[in-house]
Structure formats: structure tokens, C-alpha cells
Design a protein around this motif. Structure first.
Motif, PDB file in Angstrom:
ATOM      1  N   ASP A 126       0.839  -1.205   0.000  1.00 30.45           N
ATOM      2  CA  ASP A 126       0.000   0.000   0.000  1.00 30.45           C
ATOM      3  C   ASP A 126       0.873   1.254   0.000  1.00 30.45           C
ATOM      4  OD1 ASP A 126      -2.216  -1.611   0.055  1.00 30.45           O
ATOM      5  OD2 ASP A 126      -2.490  -1.472   2.237  1.00 30.45           O
ATOM      6  N   ALA A 127       1.962   1.223   0.779  1.00 29.67           N
ATOM      7  CA  ALA A 127       2.855   2.374   0.811  1.00 29.67           C
ATOM      8  C   ALA A 127       3.533   2.582  -0.540  1.00 29.67           C
ATOM      9  CB  ALA A 127       3.904   2.197   1.915  1.00 29.67           C
ATOM     10  N   GLY A 128       3.891   1.489  -1.221  1.00 23.74           N
ATOM     11  CA  GLY A 128       4.495   1.620  -2.544  1.00 23.74           C
ATOM     12  C   GLY A 128       3.543   2.268  -3.539  1.00 23.74           C
ATOM     13  N   ARG A 129       2.269   1.854  -3.509  1.00 25.23           N
ATOM     14  CA  ARG A 129       1.290   2.481  -4.406  1.00 25.23           C
ATOM     15  C   ARG A 129       1.093   3.959  -4.060  1.00 25.23           C
ATOM     16  NH1 ARG A 129      -0.977  -2.797  -3.933  1.00 25.23           N
ATOM     17  NH2 ARG A 129      -2.147  -2.216  -2.064  1.00 25.23           N
ATOM     18  N   ALA A 130       1.116   4.281  -2.771  1.00 27.01           N
ATOM     19  CA  ALA A 130       0.990   5.682  -2.375  1.00 27.01           C
ATOM     20  C   ALA A 130       2.195   6.503  -2.847  1.00 27.01           C
ATOM     21  CB  ALA A 130       0.841   5.777  -0.856  1.00 27.01           C
ATOM     22  N   ALA A 131       3.393   5.891  -2.836  1.00 30.95           N
ATOM     23  CA  ALA A 131       4.583   6.609  -3.296  1.00 30.95           C
ATOM     24  C   ALA A 131       4.513   6.882  -4.796  1.00 30.95           C
ATOM     25  CB  ALA A 131       5.836   5.802  -2.953  1.00 30.95           C
ATOM     26  N   TRP A 132       4.012   5.915  -5.586  1.00 32.73           N
ATOM     27  CA  TRP A 132       3.825   6.173  -7.025  1.00 32.73           C
ATOM     28  C   TRP A 132       2.845   7.331  -7.237  1.00 32.73           C
ATOM     29  CZ3 TRP A 132       7.246   4.886 -10.221  1.00 32.73           C
ATOM     30  CH2 TRP A 132       7.887   3.640 -10.219  1.00 32.73           C
ATOM     31  N   ARG A 133       1.831   7.387  -6.395  1.00 28.45           N
ATOM     32  CA  ARG A 133       0.799   8.413  -6.576  1.00 28.45           C
ATOM     33  C   ARG A 133       1.222   9.778  -6.024  1.00 28.45           C
ATOM     34  NH1 ARG A 133      -2.682   6.185  -3.569  1.00 28.45           N
ATOM     35  NH2 ARG A 133      -2.330   7.504  -1.732  1.00 28.45           N
ATOM     36  N   ASP A 134       1.773   9.792  -4.804  1.00 35.07           N
ATOM     37  CA  ASP A 134       2.033  11.055  -4.111  1.00 35.07           C
ATOM     38  C   ASP A 134       3.492  11.480  -4.148  1.00 35.07           C
ATOM     39  OD1 ASP A 134      -0.650  10.909  -3.430  1.00 35.07           O
ATOM     40  OD2 ASP A 134      -0.222   9.882  -1.527  1.00 35.07           O
ATOM     41  N   GLY A 135       4.378  10.597  -4.542  1.00 37.98           N
ATOM     42  CA  GLY A 135       5.796  10.944  -4.573  1.00 37.98           C
ATOM     43  C   GLY A 135       6.584  10.369  -3.410  1.00 37.98           C
TER      44      GLY A 135
END
Length: 800
Positions: A126-135
Motif C-alpha cells: 500500500d505504501a508503494g502504491r501511495a509513493a507512485w501516486r504522491d511521490g
């Protein structure tokens, strides 16, 4: 009509093409003088130049991006830090990782598919997907192999097509997490009751947590709206430089703001404390001093206050623990904590900061009680803290130092074990030749001959040397074990009578067995040796403590469930169910400088000639080879305690088999047939060949596997193949696989100085027998006869 907005590259191309077309038409008009020809050139220039420029703009080629990424350089940079780093691309492939990442995860798994406990993998995904989205993204409370972690993920790269995964062990964040929990809980309320408002800020100045009083003063009714907000937005400053809460306005109570350093690094969180500073109260009043001392005493990290004369004003409990200070008789000056060589540097630094220096510095000092382990002492100037002029911070790294010592000791023990195993293996070859030649000479002499006693003495001493090599192999975990499922109290009971005789009349032996003990899987004979060795060492310690005896040796067995192991929080002992054997004495104890070395081979504190130094090293090897763990704990003058933990075997305990009398073997060892003997050591090959020839066998010899295959090709199938395991060029198992391609039922007898079970795990061959080195002439003849007899019996059964 609706207007159509052209893309920026196309507009740029049109503008450049138009300008270029006008320039081309003007040149043609000057040269030719014809408006018609110039107009044609104008149109053609616009089309050609515009197309080229538009293509160039729509397909940019940058010098930097076109070059491949230098991953070697990237990995070298990543190695500069101690954190575990990995980089993945848009397709989720691992493209780079440093050595710390490999050590943490035992290889190079690709995030987020890491071996994490509980729901850690899902949280990381989930954190990896958030990093792709938010930086960027952050996730705490991860665990891998009982190591607490936090992960920071950031999107990177010129095209933002990479993710950088940074894993930080909880050792760096335990302090911050502990402090955050304290501020948000009852400890924060107690600080508030003392008039102290406290907040923990992230490096960019945003609030991570704050105690209840600060929340109420800063946010009012919006009680939970403080996390994640810029702390500076809650404060205002008037024309005199006094600080107040923004919501209270200029009529509010002035504040005294204290920034307390407790972690190093640019990305470390910051602890801020705010005190009410009434305008009519003295700036350095007793009330402010009381607040500061209350704050320092509650801090979970080592802090101390020093006055302008360089004397200690206060040390909190964490500082006392980290510095090893006796709270009853504390030192007067900071220099009293360190070794003589560091006193001057500490005193100079204290004097400089007491004189007005405002920055902070870190010093590596050596404490007087632990001179071999440098610690980090942070010194900062203090203003507005009452009588205090200097603030000291000392990290309690005793646990970290202990872990480093244990890791270093484990590494050293492994290296010494490998060396000991190699030496024992080579020495066994020498002893095999010595014992074999002694046996051959004894066959030519009878008792009463002048040389018979001398030969017998050589053979006896060779057997003593063979016993030493067996102990070395036990330490290096390469001995031959015969594991059984058994109960530890049964093993202790088997040797209880022997132990009572060993203890003598002056040492009392107490044995206590717990209930509900789980079964263990180990070699009963080797475990008996463990108990005897530990008891003998304890007896010697008791006797040396009191020449007239009077000591007590206590042997205890008890169950250790996984819940108790978890509470122990050991970095070495995995969480599982164990059955423990604890041997405790009332002897002299083991000095701290000796304790880390007691399991090393040939290390002994006994007088010369009274010990080989292999007793405890043998214990260590047997326990480790049985899958267990052993720890030694001692305080000088208070005896020693050895605790052995063996994992509980999942299968139900079986009754220990009764000892059967061995079937008497026939005395006649005479044999017939052809034997191929393969051995790279000339002296072993020579004595084995002579021994087998004397028993009636026809012997063919070869010095390695390749020569053995040539002998097989020339002479055909032998009745038995005897081979060493480890040989140069081609080892024994590889040679046997080639030989069995032509002769599938060829009987095999392997000779080796290594453990049989270790060899069987590494050799995937069926129907092979093992003969451990060193062996006698009779043992070699018996082994050859038994293998051939078994083969003939199988043939007879097959015919019938």
C-alpha cells in the motif's frame, strides 16, 4: 467557432518555421528578383523547416537521459549509509540494492514482496502504491526476522520511473517512538501538570505529537488538528521578540521555547518544550529551574545539566545508567566519567560551551568503567535553563555494544570452528597411518618382545590424539551423532551416580526436574558428555573458591515456553518452545574478560598440564550441532550459571530403547575378492592396502577419482570400492556416480574424517557405508567384510 489550442511544441514549430520562411523568401527575392519564385520558396521553407522542428520538439533527445544509469556508482553511493536501500523500476523489478539490504532480508527479494511478519507485506505494498501516486510514503511497525523496521519510499529518477525503498531498523527510531508515546500518554499529562508543554517535531518542523496542554493552548477546540501541521504557525512574535501562541494573541502569556537535542542527524526529530514566561517573573527564576529539572528527569534518554563552573547539577536515570554511575556517590565533574586521556578534551568543551558557545558538538569518549567501548557524548550550550549552562546527552549503547560483542564472538567461533574442523580432518589422516602401521607391526610381535611395549605405547598415545580430534570435530559441529527422541531428566539420571562420585564428599549435588517437559532430539551419549563436562568445570570452580569444599552444584531441567522466550527479548534465541538444562555452581565465578572466551578451543584458566581447554568447546559444539543454544552468565565471586536450551521436538517422546548386547562378530576376518582403494593421502593408502592384502583381498589402488575411473575401465568391476570423500581433481561421490553408470549395484565404502550425518546430507547416493577416520587395521577389515557380506546376502535373497 470554438478555437483549437495547439500543443506548445506545434506552436513553437509554426513560429520558427514562419520566421525561417520569411528569411528564405527575402534571400531569393534579392537574388532572382521574382516575387512568384520567392513565394514558392517561402511556402516550401515553412513546410520543411516546420516539420523538422516539430519532429525535434515532439521527440526530444536529452544528453543525460539517453545515457544508461550507472548502477555501480549508484550502489557505491548507497553503500555509504548504514540503512538498507533498494531501487525498483516502473515494472516492479529490483535494479539495485546495497549490502545492508542483502544482510537484512537474507538475499535480494523484490519489494514489496519481502519476508515480513504479520500484515507487513500488504502494508508495504500500500505504501508503494501511495509513493507512485504522491511521490513519497512512510510505513512503521514492520518486522523481519524479529527485527523491527520502518520503511520510507520515494519516487525518483528523471522520468519519475523509479522507487527508492529505505528500510531503517528500529534501533534508530526506538527513542523517537518511545518519546512520542510518552508525550501522548500519562507522562505528557504529568509534564503538563508541571507547567511544561512539549511537542515532537519532524525535521521539516511539522508536529508529530504533543502533550495535552500544548494541544489545548495551540488549537483550542480543534483538539486533534495539530498532527502534521507546521509548528511555527501556532506561534507569533511581538516587537520585543517575545513568543506567544497565535490563537492567544499579543495579550497572551509569553513563552520560553527550549529545543532539546536527543538524536543526531539532519533527519532526526526535534523535541521542543514551552514554558510560560510571565513578564513580571525573573528570567532565571526558581520556577523555571524546577520546570527544567522536572523535564530532564522525565526524559527517556540520558541527559545531564552542568553549571558554569563545570559541575554537575542534575543527571537523570538514563544518564546514570548509560554512564555506569553510582547514584549514591555521583561524580562532581563530567571529566570524572571518562578515562584519563579524555579528561582534558571534555573539560575544554564544557568550558567553551559554558562561556557562551551556542552550537552543539559530538565527542567520542571512553568511559572509565568501559574503556574499550567509545560512546558518543553530545555537548550543547544552554540558555534560559536557570543555573544550568551546559546540556549533556549520552546515549546508552550498552545493549548495542553487547550485541556487537555477541556477533563478533559468534563470527570468531564460526571461523575457529572451521579451522578446527579442517585441522582435525587432516590430523585424522596422519593418525590413521600411525595407528595402522602400529597394528601391522604388532602382528609381527608378540607380548614379551622388546619392541612390543614400545609399539603399544605409540598406539595408545595415537588413540589419545584421536580423542582430541574428536573433541575438535565436536566443537566444529562435524562429529558423528546418533540422535534419538528423549527426555532431558532421563539423561541426567543416567549420569547421576557418576556425577556424585566426581563431586566427592565436599560438593553437594542438587537436582531438580520441572514438569511438562517437552521431548528433545539429540544424541544421549553426547548429552551425557555435556552434563559431565559442565559438572566437572563447576566442581573445579567450587574447589578453587574454597579449598575445603562446602559448595553446591545445582542441575535443573525445566520447560521454557515460547511466551517466556519472547519476554526474554534475546537477539540470539529464536522464539520457540524449549527444554532447558541449567547448571549452577557456588564457585569463584568467571571474570568479565574471560567470559567471552570460555567456549574457545584450547582456552583454559587451569594450571599447565591440568586441562586441554576442550571441555567447554566440546559442550558448545554438541549443543549447536543438536540445534540448541547455550549461554554462560557469571558475576565474580557469585558463581557461574550455564543455561542450555534445546528445541522441543514436535513428535511424541519415545521410550529410550534398551541397550542390546552386540552380536559377537566372527573372529575370522579373512576375505576374498577384488577391492579398488581410492585415497589421495599416500600414507593412508599404503597402510590400508597392506592391511587389506594381509586379509586375503586383491587390492587395486588409485590416488584420485579420475585415476580410479581409468582403473575401472581397464580392470572391470571390482567386488568393493573403498574411497575417501574429499580428494583433489575429482572427489569420491562424483567418482562413484560415474562408476555406477556402468555398475549400478557396486558396493561402496566411504572413508572420511568428517561427520557421517553431515556427509549423508551432502551425498545423494544410496547403499553406501561409512568408515570414520582414524581407523585401525581390524576396523578396516571388519568394515570391508560387513559390506561384502551384506552384498552377498542381498544377492542370495534376490536369487531365492
Amino acid at each position: 467557432m470554438a478555437s483549437i489550442a495547439l500543443p506548445t511544441p506545434v506552436r513553437n514549430a509554426a513560429l520558427v518555421a514562419a520566421i525561417s520562411g520569411i528569411a528564405a523568401a527575402a534571400v531569393v527575392l534579392l537574388l532572382v528578383g521574382s516575387w512568384i519564385v520567392a513565394a514558392g520558396f517561402f511556402a516550401a521553407a515553412i513546410i520543411v523547416i516546420g516539420a523538422l522542428i516539430a519532429w525535434r520538439l515532439l521527440n526530444p533527445v536529452t544528453n543525460d537521459a539517453s545515457r544508461p544509469v550507472d548502477w555501480d556508482l549508484t550502489r557505491t553511493v548507497a553503500e555509504a549509509g548504514s540503512d538498507a536501500l533498494a531501487i525498483t523500476d516502473r515494472a516492479g523489478r529490483l535494479v539495485c540494492a546495497n549490502d545492508a539490504y542483502e544482510a537484512l532480508f537474507a538475499g535480494f527479494p523484490t519489494p514489496p514482496g519481502l519476508p515480513l511478519e504479520d500484515a507487513g507485506t500488504a502494508a508495504l505494498a500500500d505504501a508503494g502504491r501511495a509513493a507512485w501516486r504522491d511521490g513519497s510514503a512512510h510505513v512503521d511497525r514492520l518486522a523481519a526476522r524479529d527485527i523491527a523496521l520502518s520503511a520510507q519510499i520515494a519516487r525518483a529518477g528523471d522520468d519519475a520511473d523509479m522507487l527508492v525503498w529505505r528500510f531503517v531498523t528500529a534501533q534508530e527510531h526506538d527513542l523517537a517512538e518511545t518519546l512520542a508515546a510518552l508525550l501522548a500518554g500519562p507522562t505528557g499529562d504529568r509534564l503538563g501538570g508541571s507547567g511544561i508543554m512539549a511537542a515532537l517535531l519532524s525535521p521539516d518542523g511539522r508536529v508529530r505529537t504533543a502533550n495535552r496542554v500544548l494541544r489545548a493552548r495551540a488549537c483550542g477546540d480543534e483538539y486533534d488538528a495539530i498532527e502534521g501541521r507546521d509548528f511555527a504557525r501556532f506561534l507569533i512574535t511581538d516587537s520585543r521578540g517575545l513568543v506567544r501562541f497565535e490563537r492567544e494573541g499579543l495579550e497572551g502569556t509569553p513563552l520560553r521555547v527550549l529545543q532539546i537535542p536527543f538524536l543526531d542527524g539532519d533527519d532526526a526529530p526535534v523535541l521542543v518544550a514551552l514554558l510560560d514566561d510571565e513578564e513580571d517573573a525573573p528570567a532565571l527564576g526558581a520556577s523555571a529551574s524546577a520546570h527544567v529539572r522536572s523535564l530532564v528527569s522525565m526524559m527517556p534518554f540520558g541527559m545531564a545539566l552542568v553549571d558554569r563552573d563545570g559541575r554537575f547539577l542534575q543527571m537523570n536515570d538514563s544518564f546514570l545508567r548509560a554512564a555506569g554511575v553510582n547514584a549514591v556517590a555521583p561524580p562532581l565533574y563530567p571529566g570524572d566519567l571518562v578515562v584519563r586521556e579524555d579528561k582534558a578534551a571534555v573539560a575544554d568543551a564544557i568550558r567553551k560551551f559554558a562561556g557562551g558557545a551556542t552550537h552543539s558538538t559530538d565527542m567520542a569518549v571512553r568511559l572509565k568503567d568501559h574503556p574499550d567501548e567509545p560512546v558518543a557524548l553530545t555537548i550543547a550550550g544552554a540558555r534560559g535553563l536557570g543555573d544550568a549552562a551546559v546540556l549533556l546527552s549520552l546515549k546508552d549503547n550498552s545493549e548495542e555494544s553487547r550485541l556487537k560483542r555477541e556477533v563478533a564472538q559468534a563470527t570468531k567461533m564460526q571461523a575457529v570452528g572451521q579451522l578446527a574442523g579442517g585441522v582435525a580432518h587432516d590430523f585424522n589422516n596422519i593418525l590413521t597411518a600411525i595407528i595402522g602401521h602400529c597394528d601391522l607391526m604388532l602382528m609381527r610381535h608378540s607380548p614379551g618382545d622388546s619392541d612390543y611395549d614400545d609399539i603399544q605405547q605409540v598406539r595408545t598415545n595415537s588413540n589419545r590424539a584421536a580423542s582430541l580430534t574428536r573433541q575438535l570435530l565436536a566443537f566444529s559441529r562435524q562429529q558423528t551423532l546418533r540422535p534419538q527422541i528423549l527426555q532431558l531428566p532421563d539423561v541426567v539420571s543416567e549420569v547421576s551416580n557418576l556425577l556424585k562420585r566426581l563431586m566427592g564428599e565436599t560438593v553437594r549435588l542438587d537436582m531438580t526436574h520441572g514438569r511438562n517437559l517437552g521431548p528433545v532430539r539429540a544424541d544421549p551419549g553426547q548429552l551425557e558428555q555435556v552434563v559431565v563436562n559442565l559438572a566437572v568445570n563447576a566442581r573445579d570452580a567450587i574447589v578453587s573458591a574454597n579449598a575445603r569444599g562446602g559448595g553446591v552444584l545445582t542441575i535443573t531441567t525445566r520447560a521454557v515456553p515460547a511466551s517466556e522466550v519472547r519476554e526474554m527479548a534475546s537477539d540470539i534465541l529464536p522464539v520457540a518452545d524449549y527444554t532447558a538444562l541449567i547448571v549452577q555452581d557456588t564457585g569463584t565465578g568467571i571474570p568479565p574478560d574471560v567470559l567471552p572466551k570460555i567456549f574457545e578451543p584450547f582456552f583454559t584458566t587451569k594450571e599447565f598440564g591440568k586441562g586441554t581447554g576442550l571441555g567447554l568447546s566440546t559442550v558448545y559444539g554438541i549443543v549447536k550441532q543438536s540445534g540448541g543454544y547455550i549461554f554462560a552468565d557469571s558475576k565474580p565471586g557469585q558463581g557461574a550459571t550455564f543455561s542450555m536450551y534445546l528445541p522441543v521436538h514436535s513428535a511424541p517422546a519415545a521410550t529410550r530403547p534398551a541397550v542390546l548386547k552386540p552380536t559377537p562378530k566372527p573372529v575370522d576376518l579373512w576375505g576374498t575378492g577384488t577391492i579398488l582403494l581410492v585415497e589421495d593421502e599416500d600414507m593412508v593408502r599404503a597402510v590400508a592396502e597392506r592391511a587389506l592384502v594381509r586379509q586375503g583381498y586383491t587390492v587395486l589402488t588409485a590416488e584420485n577419482g579420475e585415476v580410479a575411473l581409468e582403473v575401472l575401465a581397464k580392470h572391470g568391476r571390482p567386488d568393493l570400492l573403498i574411497s575417501d570423500v574429499v580428494m583433489p581433481q575429482m572427489d569420491g561421490p562424483t567418482m562413484v556416480r560415474h562408476a555406477r553408470e556402468s555398475y549400478p549395484d557396486l558396493p561402496i565404502l566411504f572413508m572420511s574424517g568428517y561427520a557421517e550425518e553431515q556427509l549423508r546430507r551432502s551425498i545423494d547416493l544410496d547403499n553406501v557405508a561409512f568408515l570414520p577416520k582414524p581407523f585401525s587395521v581390524q576396523e578396516l577389515a571388519e568394515a570391508a567384510r560387513d559390506v561384502l557380506a551384506t552384498r552377498r546376502h542381498e544377492q542370495d535373497v534376490g536369487k531365492s
